[in-house]
Structures are given as structure tokens and as C-alpha cells.
Design a protein around this motif. Structure first.
Motif, mmCIF file in Angstrom:
data_model
loop_
_atom_site.group_PDB
_atom_site.id
_atom_site.type_symbol
_atom_site.label_atom_id
_atom_site.label_comp_id
_atom_site.label_asym_id
_atom_site.label_seq_id
_atom_site.Cartn_x
_atom_site.Cartn_y
_atom_site.Cartn_z
ATOM 1 N N SER A 549 0.756 -1.063 -0.126
ATOM 2 C CA SER A 549 -0.040 0.026 0.024
ATOM 3 C C SER A 549 0.758 1.247 0.246
ATOM 4 O O SER A 549 0.579 2.138 -0.709
ATOM 5 C CB SER A 549 -0.932 -0.050 1.201
ATOM 6 O OG SER A 549 -1.741 1.104 1.236
ATOM 7 N N GLU A 572 -6.440 3.366 -7.305
ATOM 8 C CA GLU A 572 -7.510 2.464 -7.180
ATOM 9 C C GLU A 572 -7.046 0.996 -6.571
ATOM 10 O O GLU A 572 -7.664 0.418 -5.858
ATOM 11 C CB GLU A 572 -8.030 1.806 -8.452
ATOM 12 C CG GLU A 572 -9.441 1.153 -8.578
ATOM 13 C CD GLU A 572 -9.946 0.953 -10.026
ATOM 14 O OE1 GLU A 572 -10.814 0.135 -9.939
ATOM 15 O OE2 GLU A 572 -9.698 1.603 -10.891
ATOM 16 N N VAL A 573 -5.707 0.786 -6.983
ATOM 17 C CA VAL A 573 -5.006 -0.576 -6.508
ATOM 18 C C VAL A 573 -4.814 -0.319 -5.125
ATOM 19 O O VAL A 573 -5.022 -1.240 -4.252
ATOM 20 C CB VAL A 573 -3.743 -0.912 -7.257
ATOM 21 C CG1 VAL A 573 -3.079 -1.839 -6.831
ATOM 22 C CG2 VAL A 573 -4.398 -1.176 -9.052
ATOM 23 N N GLU A 574 -4.424 0.835 -4.643
ATOM 24 C CA GLU A 574 -4.247 1.197 -3.576
ATOM 25 C C GLU A 574 -5.301 0.993 -2.554
ATOM 26 O O GLU A 574 -5.186 0.560 -1.405
ATOM 27 C CB GLU A 574 -3.746 2.808 -3.293
ATOM 28 C CG GLU A 574 -3.271 2.922 -1.699
ATOM 29 C CD GLU A 574 -2.796 4.385 -1.729
ATOM 30 O OE1 GLU A 574 -2.467 4.773 -0.525
ATOM 31 O OE2 GLU A 574 -2.898 5.240 -2.541
ATOM 32 N N SER A 575 -6.536 1.370 -2.977
ATOM 33 C CA SER A 575 -7.654 1.422 -2.223
ATOM 34 C C SER A 575 -7.907 -0.271 -2.006
ATOM 35 O O SER A 575 -8.469 -0.534 -0.919
ATOM 36 C CB SER A 575 -8.866 1.874 -2.913
ATOM 37 O OG SER A 575 -9.174 1.280 -4.231
ATOM 38 N N TYR A 576 -7.882 -0.893 -3.079
ATOM 39 C CA TYR A 576 -8.036 -2.465 -2.602
ATOM 40 C C TYR A 576 -7.092 -2.957 -1.743
ATOM 41 O O TYR A 576 -7.422 -3.876 -0.842
ATOM 42 C CB TYR A 576 -7.731 -3.282 -4.168
ATOM 43 C CG TYR A 576 -8.580 -3.016 -5.220
ATOM 44 C CD1 TYR A 576 -9.863 -2.643 -4.895
ATOM 45 C CD2 TYR A 576 -8.372 -3.047 -6.688
ATOM 46 C CE1 TYR A 576 -11.075 -2.448 -5.930
ATOM 47 C CE2 TYR A 576 -9.244 -2.963 -7.685
ATOM 48 C CZ TYR A 576 -10.563 -2.474 -7.226
ATOM 49 O OH TYR A 576 -11.462 -2.173 -8.371
ATOM 50 N N SER A 577 -5.849 -2.498 -1.757
ATOM 51 C CA SER A 577 -4.876 -3.126 -0.552
ATOM 52 C C SER A 577 -5.291 -2.584 0.815
ATOM 53 O O SER A 577 -5.184 -3.556 1.658
ATOM 54 C CB SER A 577 -3.411 -2.292 -1.099
ATOM 55 O OG SER A 577 -2.738 -2.798 -0.142
ATOM 56 N N THR A 578 -5.902 -1.244 0.861
ATOM 57 C CA THR A 578 -6.419 -0.701 1.961
ATOM 58 C C THR A 578 -7.654 -1.678 2.499
ATOM 59 O O THR A 578 -7.593 -2.080 3.811
ATOM 60 C CB THR A 578 -6.751 0.746 2.038
ATOM 61 O OG1 THR A 578 -5.644 1.250 1.471
ATOM 62 C CG2 THR A 578 -7.184 1.007 3.385
ATOM 63 N N SER A 579 -8.356 -2.246 1.657
ATOM 64 C CA SER A 579 -9.522 -2.807 1.928
ATOM 65 C C SER A 579 -9.366 -4.368 2.507
ATOM 66 O O SER A 579 -9.748 -4.920 3.567
ATOM 67 C CB SER A 579 -10.656 -2.968 0.741
ATOM 68 O OG SER A 579 -11.127 -1.762 0.430
ATOM 69 N N ALA A 580 -8.200 -4.903 1.714
ATOM 70 C CA ALA A 580 -7.678 -6.142 2.167
ATOM 71 C C ALA A 580 -6.954 -5.906 3.422
ATOM 72 O O ALA A 580 -7.196 -7.065 4.398
ATOM 73 C CB ALA A 580 -6.478 -6.614 1.258
ATOM 74 N N GLU A 583 -10.075 -5.932 5.903
ATOM 75 C CA GLU A 583 -10.500 -7.639 5.852
ATOM 76 C C GLU A 583 -9.660 -8.491 6.734
ATOM 77 O O GLU A 583 -10.049 -9.267 7.591
ATOM 78 C CB GLU A 583 -10.665 -8.140 4.625
ATOM 79 C CG GLU A 583 -11.449 -9.558 4.765
ATOM 80 C CD GLU A 583 -12.836 -9.222 5.150
ATOM 81 O OE1 GLU A 583 -13.437 -10.303 5.610
ATOM 82 O OE2 GLU A 583 -13.581 -8.293 5.088
#
Length: 763
Positions: A549, A572-580, A583
Motif C-alpha cells: 500500500s 484504485e489498486v491502493e484502495s484494494y490494498s487498504t480494503s484487504a 478484512e
């Protein structure tokens, strides 16, 4: 048979012969006297329409005809009174139930003769002439008396339970015949009232008196056979004499009537009887009545004999009942002794001590309660290697060095190998016993030499698990009491059941303890594995995702001015990393929340309730009662996991919009309650289900976790009314619980570590 024929034939014939001889003797004696004028009144001579010269004996009876009538009525009236009193007695003889009509005959006929005596006395003293009503009343008494006599015969001859028609049809026929005869004479000859009364008198004797006397004679002769069947021949003979007198009274005495318009009465009448026998027919009837009364009163003594026999039978039955009661009392005392011994034995065997101690206490109680043994031994078979060992002994001084101890042990081993009870006698003979046979111990009891030892097998199902040996010194050898042998057999059965139950209980407890230890290890391993996985996720995966991230964020800043499109894709890829990362943080918290280890149960439950409310969209409320303290790690882990499982079930199955978790701290226990307003379920059905569903396995896990810590788990639910789970876990008072009052009381280092962990996951 000869005696019976003599009774039936000889006795009546003898009576008739004696009466005929008596009448002829009177007639011969009367011819020795000079004939004199009759002393009947003028009215009597006109009524009888004859004049005859009478001898002095006949004249004497005729002059004293009033006394004859009085004696005649007195005999019948006395017989009626005696029969009336006897009819009140209870008897098995039908004669007792049939003498009431005979009593009525005696009373009515006696009243009739006294009424006629009054008429003659009034006529002799004052020229009295009876009125028509009085004559009709007298005729009614005569007819009623003969009907009662016939009713006696009918009642005695008909069996009990016969129909009404069969009982009363002969009587109705006789009365109708009498009335029909009177009606025919009145229609055919049209006589005067006085003559018609005389005809009615004669017809009453013909159609009622003679048939009634024949029925009564027949009934008495039938009844005398009943007396003989009941071993009362003397009363049977009395009834034979009574029947003979009744026959002569009814047949001979009622044929000779006063002269009337009827042709038979003009030939066979009282005048002819007086001419033939020299005495009035009333005297003959009175004598027959006296004979019948005398023997009837004698026959009534049969009821006294019957009552005496009943009394003797009752006394005999009472003595028999008393003996039976004594026997039953003896059996009851023996049974009570057996039950008391069994109860004491059960209590000794159920005591919370080791099996050998229980067996020793039980064996001492058995030896002390029975009279036969002074020593005993219990041998048991080892279930693993099949060896036999002595587990309890009492009364042997030297035990292993005592000869009698060794003999008892050998006899017990022999009993186990034979699988049957055996007894040893003073001469060394060993006899095998069958405890299931009716003749229990008969061979051992009947053997000449006294019994010195007895070995009883201890059966469990179809196997022999041991033996009970009871011994007595040879110097005090005695026969084995049969009652004690039965009691010993019961004791052996009780011992076998108790030993088997103790062994099964021990095995069950050992298995349960082993299962609890395995479950505890599984739970510990599960928690340790969760903690390891959470740590690895934090240290490896979490750090990697954080680095990714941060790298994406830096690259995005470098290319933002030169390639805006690439920068947007990097964000956008950073947001996916933050969501992961988020979780991953939730998964780590579910596996092993750090709040539980660092801050304790209260803080962990508060944090989990807030997170649960945000994720599940269910209003969650946490209530704390009592002073918050740190609990043992196992207790906090169990309570948190139970709460977590319950809240998961609420979210998946309950369809609730509100849930409350209530944690109560007590000095000696901690209680947690999870309550929701969902759709509920059938708790009893879920509890007794052989194959629980997925949610059912969760409930089973709650109970097992609670049981590991010695707690109680209660699940209450009703369809449509929500659910309530209550868990109570006791706390030890040894100071294992460390008080940590709140999150403000935690160490600064712990807070700093917590903040660092949160910063790593958010940045």
C-alpha cells in the motif's frame, strides 16, 4: 340303601298300621259300654242330620269338643310361632327360606280352629247362630291356611331362581278350582247361604287341603335327603315322621268333612268317622297336628346344629388364619431382615470410597448379620487378564497364612470355575447347588455332615465376575438353615449387581475424564493455533500488504504529473490494498482479538459488540454488572467464544434486530447471558436431537466448553419469542483472579502497543 328304603316305605306304613290298630282298639272298647244319647246340641244335630248312639268314650270327646278344638288350634298355632321364629335364621338349607309359608299355615289354621271353637262355645252356651259374614271369614281363614300349606310345598320343591310363573301357577290353579267348584254348586243347586258355606268348606279341604298336604309331604321327604347329605340323619328322620303326620292329617283328616249337598260328603263325613273310630275327626286332626309339631320342632334344631358347625368352622378358619398370619409374619420378618440387610449392603457399596473399602464394609455387615458364618471372603475376576484375587476378607485371623483362609480361597476359585454355588461339609464333601431350583439347597440341607463353608457365584449378565465365600469353624459346624441360604443367594445377587455397577461407573468416569482432557487439549490447541495464525498474519501478510500500500502510494505521487491515468489506476489498486488490510484485521480479530489478551474480557466484549453492531446491522447492547476483574485465561476465552458463537447464531438464524449481552461478576462465579428478540426455536427438540444441525453443533460446543470449567449452560427458547442463553462458571477462591478494574488501569506499555498495532493497520 336298606336303611333309606326302610325310611321311605316302612316308617309311613308302620304309622298307618298303628293308627288303624288304635282306632280298632277304641272301637272294641267302646262296644263294651251301653249306648247313650248323643250330647251334641240341637243345632249340631240338625246340621249333621244324624242321630247315633255313642259309647262313653265317644260321648266324652263329644261333650268336650271345645277342648278338642282348643287343643287342635293350640298345636297349629304353636307350630306356626316356632316356625316363624326359625324363619329369621340364616341357613344354607332351602327349608329355612320355605318355612315362612308353613308358619303362616300353622297360624292361620290355628286361628281357624279357635274361631270355630268360639262359634261352638257360643252356640252351646247361649244359642248363638253365626252370621254369614263370620262364616265367610272362617271359610277364608281355612282356604288361606291351605293355600299357605301348598305354597310351602311349592317353594321347597322349586329350585332357587325359578320363575314367578312356575312358583305361583299351581297355587293359582288350586284357588281357581276351589272357586269354580263353589260357583258350579251355587249355579246348579242354588242352595242357601249356610249350605253353600258348608260346600265351600268341603271343597276347600278337597281342592286345597289334600293337594297342599301332598305337596308338603313330598317337599319334606325331599328335604330330608338334603339333611342326610349334610350329615344330619337324625333331622332327616324327624322330617320323615313329620311328613307322615302331615300326610295323615291332609289326606285322612280332610276326607272326612261335614255332610253337605255334595255326594262324597254324604258318604265320607265326620259322622262316619265317629261311627268307625269312636272319636271326632277333629281329635284325629289334633293328634296329627301334635305329632307334626313335635317332630317339626325337633327338625328345627338342625339350624342350631348348623350354626354350631358354622361357629366351629369360623373358629377353625380363625385358627387357620391365625396360623397363616403367624407364618406370614415370620416371612415378613425374614423379608424385612433381608430388605434391611440389602439396604445396608447397598449403602455400603454406594459409599464414595474405593471399591475394596466398600467391599470390606459390606462383607463385615453380611458376616455380622447372618447366624451361619463367622468369616467371609469376596473374590473378583480381573477383567483384563482373567486372574482371580481376594478383594475383601473378614474373620480370618492370619489371612494368607491361615489354613481356613486358603481353603476358603480355593473353594471360591472352584465356585468361579464351576460357575455354580457349592458347599463344603465337615467330612470334606463338596456338593454343588442349583440356586434357581425350587428345592433350593435341599442336597446340602439333607446331607448328614454339617456344612462348614459355602461359596456363591457373583453373576453379571452371563458371566461370573467373582464369588462370595462364607465360612464357619469346624468346631462349631452346624446344618445350613434353608432361610439363610435363600438370604445368602439374594445377598450374592445384590453384591454382583453393585460390583458391576461400581465397575461400570468407574469405567464411565474414567472415559469421561479422558474425553474431558482430550477436549481441553483440543480447545487449547485450537486457541493456540488461532493465536499463531493471527500473529503470522499480522507479522507477515499484514506487513506485506502495508508495504504494498505504501509503495503504491509513493509511485502514484511520482507519476501523478506525468501520467494522470496511471496515477488514478494506482490509487484504485491502493484502495484494494487498504480494503484487504481491513478484512485481514477483522479476520485476525475473530481468530484471536488482541483486546482479550491485553485488556481482558470486559474490554474485548465491548469492542466485539461495537464491531458486531456495525457489521451485522443489529442493535447490540452490552451490560456489565458488578466490579470488572481479570479472570483466568481459560475462563475469559470460554466466555468470549460462547458469546461469539451465540452472536453468530443470532446473525445467521434468529432474524433479530436487537441483542443484549449481560455480564455479571460475582465473588465466586461469573455469569453471561445472551438474549435476542428473534424468531426462536424448539430448545427441547434441539437438545434431544440425535443428529444436530450446524447451529445445533454450536450449542453442543457451548455446553462442552462450559462443562470443561465445571459450569452450567442453560438454553431457553420458544418459537416466536426469541432465545436466551445463560452460562455460569464458578471461580476459584485461591487468588488466581487478578483485579484489573478498567481499561484506565492497564499499563502504559500495553496501551502503547495497542496504539501501534492500530496505526500499522490504518496507515
Amino acid at each position: 340303601m336298606f336303611f333309606s328304603a326302610f325310611v321311605y316305605l316302612r316308617v309311613p306304613s308302620l304309622i298307618i298300621f298303628l293308627c288303624s290298630l288304635l282306632f280298632r282298639l277304641i272301637r272294641v272298647l267302646s262296644q263294651l259300654y251301653v249306648a247313650v244319647e248323643p250330647c251334641y246340641t240341637k243345632q249340631d244335630c240338625e246340621f249333621l242330620n244324624f242321630r247315633v248312639h255313642m259309647n262313653p268314650i265317644s260321648a266324652f270327646f263329644v261333650r268336650n269338643i271345645i277342648v278338642v278344638f282348643f287343643f287342635y288350634g293350640l298345636t297349629f298355632f304353636a307350630m306356626g310361632i316356632a316356625l316363624l321364629l326359625a324363619s329369621r335364621r340364616q341357613s344354607v338349607f332351602r327349608f329355612a327360606r320355605a318355612i315362612l309359608p308353613l308358619a303362616a299355615f300353622g297360624l292361620l289354621h290355628g286361628m281357624h280352629e279357635w274361631f270355630e271353637m268360639y262359634q261352638k262355645y257360643a252356640a252351646l252356651t247361649g244359642g248363638y247362630t253365626p252370621s254369614l259374614f263370620e262364616e265367610e271369614f272362617r271359610l277364608g281363614l281355612l282356604g288361606a291356611s291351605f293355600v299357605a300349606l301348598a305354597a310351602f310345598g311349592v317353594a321347597l320343591l322349586n329350585p332357587d331362581g325359578s320363575s314367578w310363573l312356575r312358583r305361583y301357577l299351581p297355587l293359582i290353579g288350586m284357588v281357581l278350582l276351589w272357586w269354580s267348584g263353589i260357583a258350579i254348586v251355587a249355579w246348579r243347586f242354588q242352595p242357601s247361604a249356610t249350605d253353600l258355606i258348608a260346600v265351600g268348606d268341603a271343597l276347600a279341604r278337597y281342592s286345597l287341603g289334600i293337594p297342599g298336604a301332598l305337596l308338603g309331604t313330598w317337599a319334606l321327604m325331599a328335604q330330608q335327603r338334603t339333611f342326610r347329605e349334610h350329615n344330619m340323619p337324625q333331622f332327616g328322620r324327624d322330617l320323615v315322621w313329620c311328613a307322615t303326620a302331615l300326610f295323615l292329617f291332609g289326606v285322612v283328616g280332610q276326607i272326612f268333612v261335614r255332610p253337605t249337598l255334595l255326594a262324597p260328603t254324604q258318604i265320607l263325613n265326620s259322622t262316619l268317622f265317629l261311627q268307625w273310630f269312636g272319636i271326632p275327626v277333629q281329635l284325629f286332626r289334633a293328634v296329627m297336628a301334635a305329632v307334626m309339631t313335635f317332630y317339626m320342632v325337633h327338625a328345627l334344631r338342625a339350624f342350631e346344629v348348623e350354626n354350631q358347625r358354622r361357629l366351629e368352622e369360623a373358629l377353625q378358619a380363625e385358627r387357620k388364619n391365625r396360623h397363616e398370619v403367624e407364618r406370614l409374619n415370620g416371612e415378613l420378618r425374614l423379608t424385612a431382615q433381608e430388605l434391611a440387610m440389602m439396604l445396608s449392603l447397598s449403602n455400603d457399596l454406594a459409599a464414595p470410597v474405593a471399591l475394596p473399602e466398600r467391599l470390606s464394609d459390606a462383607l463385615e455387615a453380611v458376616v455380622g448379620s447372618l447366624t451361619f458364618p463367622d468369616a467371609g471372603m469376596i473374590l473378583l475376576v480381573d477383567g483384563e487378564d482373567g486372574g482371580v484375587a481376594v478383594h475383601a476378607a473378614s474373620g480370618f485371623p492370619g489371612e494368607a497364612t491361615d489354613l481356613r483362609f486358603l481353603q476358603a480361597q480355593a473353594l471360591g476359585e472352584q465356585c468361579i470355575s464351576r460357575r455354580s454355588a457349592i458347599c463344603k461339609h465337615e467330612d470334606g464333601t463338596i456338593i454343588e447347588l442349583n440356586l434357581n431350583a425350587v428345592t433350593l439347597g435341599r442336597k446340602c440341607f439333607e446331607y448328614a455332615s454339617p456344612t462348614v463353608m459355602l461359596a456363591l457365584p457373583l453373576h453379571s449378565a452371563e458371566q461370573v465376575t467373582g464369588s462370595l465365600v462364607l465360612a464357619r469353624p469346624e468346631s462349631q459346624a452346624r446344618r445350613l438353615p434353608l432361610e439363610e441360604l435363600q438370604l445368602m443367594a439374594g445377598i450374592a445377587r445384590q453384591l454382583a449387581l453393585s460390583i458391576e455397577n461400581a465397575r461400570l461407573t468407574w469405567r464411565t468416569q474414567r472415559h469421561e475424564k479422558l474425553l474431558a482432557e482430550l477436549l481441553d487439549q483440543v480447545v487449547d490447541a485450537q486457541e493456540a493455533e488461532r493465536q499463531r495464525i493471527a500473529r503470522e498474519l499480522h507479522d507477515a501478510t499484514g506487513q506485506s500488504l502495508t508495504a504494498i500500500s505504501l509503495g503504491l502510494r509513493g509511485i502514484g505521487r511520482l507519476v501523478e504529473e506525468q501520467a494522470p491515468i496511471v496515477a488514478a489506476q494506482l490509487r484504485e489498486v491502493e484502495s484494494y490494498s487498504t480494503s484487504a488490510l481491513g478484512e485481514l484485521r477483522r479476520i485476525m480479530a475473530d481468530l484471536r482479538p488482541s483486546q482479550l489478551d491485553d485488556l481482558g474480557l470486559v474490554a474485548a466484549l465491548r469492542w466485539y459488540m461495537q464491531s458486531y453492531e456495525q457489521r451485522r446491522n443489529v442493535k447490540a447492547e452490552f451490560v456489565l454488572q458488578g466490579e470488572p476483574v481479570r479472570l483466568p485465561v481459560e475462563t475469559e476465552t470460554v466466555i468470549f467464544r460462547i458469546t461469539q458463537e451465540a452472536l453468530t447464531n443470532v446473525a445467521k438464524h434468529a432474524e433479530a434486530n436487537r441483542v443484549v449481552v449481560r455480564l455479571t461478576m460475582h465473588p465466586d462465579a461469573v455469569t453471561v447471558e445472551i438474549e435476542d428478540n428473534g424468531r426462536g426455536f424448539e430448545a427441547d427438540r434441539m437438545r434431544h436431537s440425535e443428529r444436530p444441525s450446524l447451529s445445533g453443533w454450536g450449542l453442543v460446543g457451548m455446553r462442552e466448553r462450559t462443562r470443561l470449567l465445571g459450569g452450567e449452560c442453560t438454553i431457553q427458547s420458544t418459537p416466536g419469542e426469541g432465545s436466551r442463553i445463560r452460562v455460569r462458571i464458578p471461580l476459584e477462591k485461591s487468588g488466581e483472579t487478578a483485579h484489573a478494574t478498567s481499561a484506565g488501569a492497564t499499563t502504559e506499555n500495553t496501551v502503547r502497543q495497542k496504539e501501534k498495532l492500530d496505526t500499522d493497520f490504518t496507515d
